[in-house]
Write a protein that holds these residues in place. Sequence first.
Motif, PDB file in Angstrom:
ATOM      1  N   ASN A  19       0.818  -1.210   0.000  1.00  0.00           N
ATOM      2  CA  ASN A  19       0.000   0.000   0.000  1.00  0.00           C
ATOM      3  C   ASN A  19       0.851   1.257   0.000  1.00  0.00           C
ATOM      4  O   ASN A  19       0.538   2.234  -0.666  1.00  0.00           O
ATOM      5  N   LYS A  20       1.931   1.212   0.752  1.00  0.00           N
ATOM      6  CA  LYS A  20       2.774   2.397   0.841  1.00  0.00           C
ATOM      7  C   LYS A  20       3.386   2.692  -0.525  1.00  0.00           C
ATOM      8  O   LYS A  20       3.384   3.843  -0.979  1.00  0.00           O
ATOM      9  N   SER A  23       0.992   4.263  -2.835  1.00  0.00           N
ATOM     10  CA  SER A  23       0.688   5.667  -2.577  1.00  0.00           C
ATOM     11  C   SER A  23       1.894   6.562  -2.846  1.00  0.00           C
ATOM     12  O   SER A  23       1.729   7.708  -3.240  1.00  0.00           O
ATOM     13  N   TYR A  39      -1.141   5.241   4.469  1.00  0.00           N
ATOM     14  CA  TYR A  39      -1.886   4.260   3.675  1.00  0.00           C
ATOM     15  C   TYR A  39      -1.334   2.870   3.967  1.00  0.00           C
ATOM     16  O   TYR A  39      -2.068   1.887   3.968  1.00  0.00           O
ATOM     17  N   LEU A  42      -2.628   1.768   7.289  1.00  0.00           N
ATOM     18  CA  LEU A  42      -4.025   1.402   7.127  1.00  0.00           C
ATOM     19  C   LEU A  42      -4.139  -0.063   6.715  1.00  0.00           C
ATOM     20  O   LEU A  42      -4.902  -0.834   7.313  1.00  0.00           O
ATOM     21  N   ARG A 143      -6.648  -1.501  -0.105  1.00  0.00           N
ATOM     22  CA  ARG A 143      -6.080  -1.090  -1.395  1.00  0.00           C
ATOM     23  C   ARG A 143      -6.981  -0.056  -2.069  1.00  0.00           C
ATOM     24  O   ARG A 143      -6.525   0.907  -2.657  1.00  0.00           O
ATOM     25  N   LYS A 145      -8.598   2.084  -0.727  1.00  0.00           N
ATOM     26  CA  LYS A 145      -8.583   3.380  -0.034  1.00  0.00           C
ATOM     27  C   LYS A 145      -7.402   4.237  -0.451  1.00  0.00           C
ATOM     28  O   LYS A 145      -7.261   5.354   0.015  1.00  0.00           O
ATOM     29  N   VAL A 146      -6.522   3.684  -1.275  1.00  0.00           N
ATOM     30  CA  VAL A 146      -5.376   4.493  -1.710  1.00  0.00           C
ATOM     31  C   VAL A 146      -5.836   5.402  -2.836  1.00  0.00           C
ATOM     32  O   VAL A 146      -5.584   5.158  -4.013  1.00  0.00           O
ATOM     33  N   SER A 152      -6.289   8.864   5.119  1.00  0.00           N
ATOM     34  CA  SER A 152      -5.948   7.610   5.798  1.00  0.00           C
ATOM     35  C   SER A 152      -5.407   7.868   7.201  1.00  0.00           C
ATOM     36  O   SER A 152      -5.597   7.070   8.100  1.00  0.00           O
TER      37      SER A 152
END
Lengths: 461, 252, 416
Positions: A19-20, A23, A39, A42, A143, A145-146, A152
């Motif tokens: 996720n990082k 983002s 993120y 999260l 995912r 939510k990115v 976040s």
Amino acid sequence: MLYPVLFLLLLSVVGFYLNKNKSVYLSKNQKLASLPAYYGYLAFLYIFVPAIIIWLGLLIGKSFILQNYLILTLGDSLSIMNSDEINLFMSKVKNLSLGISFGNETDLEKFAAEKIISFDKIFSLLTYLVLTLSSILAFLIARKKVIPNFKSQRTVEKIVNRFIQICSLIAILITLGIFLSLVFETLNFFSYVNPLHFLFGLNWSPNKAFVIDSAETIDKDILRDAFGIIPLLGGTLLIAFLAMIVAIPLGLMSAIYLAEYAPKKIRDFSKPVIEILAGIPTVVYGFFAALVVAPKIVMLGKSMGFEVSSESALAAGLVMGVMIIPFVSSLSDDVINAVPQSLRDGSYALGATKSETIIKVILPSALPGIIGSFLLAISRAIGETMIVVMAASLQANLTINPLEPATTITTQIVTALTGDTEFDNPKTLVAFALGLTLFFITLFLNYFALKIVKKYREIYD
Amino acid sequence: MVNAITTENVNVFYGDKQAINNISLNFLKNKVTALIGPSGCGKSTFLRCLNRMNDVIEICRVEGKISINDQDIYKDQIEVEQLREKVGMVFQKPNPFPKSIYDNVAYGPRIHGFTDKKNEMDEIVATALKKAGLFEEVKNRLDDLGTSLSGGQQQRLCIARAIAVKPEVILMDEPCSALDPIATSIIEELITELKESYTIIIVTHSMQQAARVSDKTAFFHLGNLIEEGDTTKIFTKPDNQKTNDYITGRFG
Amino acid sequence: MTNLIKRKKAERRFQLYGIFAVSLSLLFVLTLIVNIFSSGIGGFYKTSFLMEIHFDQKLLKLEDNPSSEQIEDASFRKLISYNFKENFSQYSKDEIKQIKKLFYRKIDKETQSYLLKNPQYLNQKVELLFTASTDIDQIHKGNFNRNIPEKQRSINNFQLGIYDQFIETGKVKKVFNKRYFISGDSRDPESAGVASSVMGSVFTILICFLLSFPIAIFASIYLEEFAKSGKVTDLIEININNLAAVPSIIFGLLGLGILLNFFGLPRSTSLVGGMVLSFMTLPTIIVACRSSLRAVPPSIREGALALGATKNQVVFHHVLPLAMPGTLTGTIIGLARAVGETAPLLMIGMVAFIMNVPSTPLEPAVGMPAQIYLWSESAERGFIEKTSSAIILLLIFLIVVNFVSVYFRKKYEKKW
């Protein structure tokens, strides 16, 4: 047992980085509402939190599922057993599945043990499967939510805050746990023994329950006379009283001397040294009481013509008193130091000597606080276990003679619960009733002590 | 002349007590505005409304409209963190974090995600320290604790810390009250330099300081705005008798 | 004027009471420590006898150059009897039996381990050190009076004579008792050691720390930084205060009732022990952490907030790190208390005869204090010395820990 947790941590960390990275990539073109790392966090939390709850649920539910599974597979053979027999059977089979064998297992038990082993394998495989699935699902949600305008950081912080809030509830949970475990088993105990006979009975001889147990008939008339708490309470109070006779004058006078008279050097040396007494484990005091003090007292008594028991209340009480000295002295010290200097000055200005000032001005105004500290010390003495377990007697004896043996509530709790503990026997269950009594006594003392101390502080603050 | 901050009918309450009565006051861009008045007059409270530092105090309630670049900062869609990124603050007592000088300055840029490259961060820190006039003194010991500096240096570090997040407005709450005269004069010079890039609002109890550094002055008394205007005017021929009494030292 | 003299006298008397109280308290500390140390220090040493052993290959039924496994399988009983007969040829069979009793009963195992370490001894005559039996050990250390009537002691006059003879010929040695530190509990005082209980304590405290430290910190942060005053917060406060005063044995009952009986966790293990102790340690750490959090000046929080940090960032980036030293000091004190705690562990069965050093927290274990309790209950004099020695170790550990915490506080505590 802990591998699933490590596995989950691994998955969560992977989720974090995936996720990082996404983002970070996004943030090159447009500004995100939160830092890329959030993120990632999260994803970590989305994966870890639900999965760990699932894992805990599986862990707790496992033995229940196992039992039902065995009953299903072995249905006929188990249906003839009663619940005690099933429990025995289960524990034997479980041991067998762990490789602990006593060589006397039946074929049925061996068969069941094999079932358990295969069940364990399937169950752990299933556990990993469930955890992986839940992680993948959670990751897909995280995912999504990115996106640039999803905050976040807010979400992560909300989760963290909820988590630490739950942590703060743990104190309540522990108290609740104490209360429930004590009350539950106490009620169980009261199904054998009438609470009135417990609270007001003058006789303590739980071994009578042993006899009954072997005869397998429970005769309430005998039980009626076996579990009276009064002699234990008497012994507890006698020993606590002896401890207070040692601790209060020594503790209080030390506090007064160190607070009002002693030169700084002596104070700086003596205070921490006396406080060593508070840091010594109680088992050391117990050893000292049983092997050094008690024989000395017996010898001394003999030379003076007294008959002293080797498990006298005196030995336990004296040593417990020594243990409590720093408790009394440091609490009293705080209280005495809280008395404003202006009161002292007023008294000196009238021509009073130091001791007159202390006795007539400082002590009276510090009295509530000092009494509070005494109450706390008494509650400590009543709850103290190791010294009495090692130095006091096991024999209940309603007496006020410190040279005779005496037993205490805590000693009896330990005696009831060490060795074989079967929870269908009043002899064992009584420990919880004793514990509940002890819990209430100390709670009561502390409540009053803190109330008095608090009130006293309000006067001078 | 452009307004950096406009305030309309601001009331502030601490519980039942009203601390600010219906104040409307605008702050010009790239100017220094001084808020003066006797202690307890509400000037600090008012200042702390401008970056919503009063949010921390549970019983504090703010009414009215405060806008920065025509955005109402008390409206919910404004994130208080973003607001404070735009409106920096320097406090009465220097309060550097007990971390290295570098980390003190880099903290703001880090949490706002300015960059994650080391050399860019070095650049940001150096620029901020230079603008705060501290760089030459500390460039060889950026790893020393911020708290190891002298009082005046600490306050400049705090200014650098505020500058580093590239604010538009800097609020200063009696920034020199804990400093000696020499450190004070250095900070005052700095303020004059900084107004070229920032809008500065300074609360001070020293009228000389207000006269020295500010372009505009507002006089507060008992939670009311008594008078505001050009500093020269306020200090030479104020309209209001109370202002006159205060600046001539009759009360305060 | 006489009145004043009287008052002055009363003053002096009062002061004397004070001095008396302080000195008596100090005397107690001294007595306790001197007593424990003087009776326990000997436990770190053991009495040993020099004896010549002939490692006869035939008696051991070993081949030339035997492997370790072969030596381990060999029986050394015959070799020992043979050597005793050789060394004490002038005595009768019965007397030799009595002489043998001066040695630790597992002398064959000791001989075996010598050969395992030195295979070249085979077929040689070597003078080696052998552990004396606990009875003679206690006599040699002066813990047992040898002049009491023969019937009241386990060592008879003949055996004493042999012992004296050993002394004259310089065959008695006092050596460092390594076994005490590396082996677990045993039925024989000669071979009992603290290793298993030390390891049990380590696991227990580790679990206790891992559970109580993070939870206490999070709870403190919530209560100090986030909680709004209300009924729940008040309830939490009351509970924390109460927990700090609940007798430790009650926590043991909680562990028994909930952890063992309800959740079915394994009995006698460090895991459960650590959990129970963490219930007791939590309030201590929470109190320390909260007061350290409170000591962090608001100006730090304001500074970070003014830069646009969120409340969480303020707490986790600034306030918590600054509160750490104070929290750690409190944690060390709390854990040190937990190390010495015995009563709750008795409740969950952490008093057992544990010979093996546990290697995970899921194995049955005892802690140091429980080991002390177990040994002190046993009748043999040798175990009393072991008990005192274990107490010395425990006390030294606690003193060191206390110094560390004081040092820590002095070094990192900030005055604002």
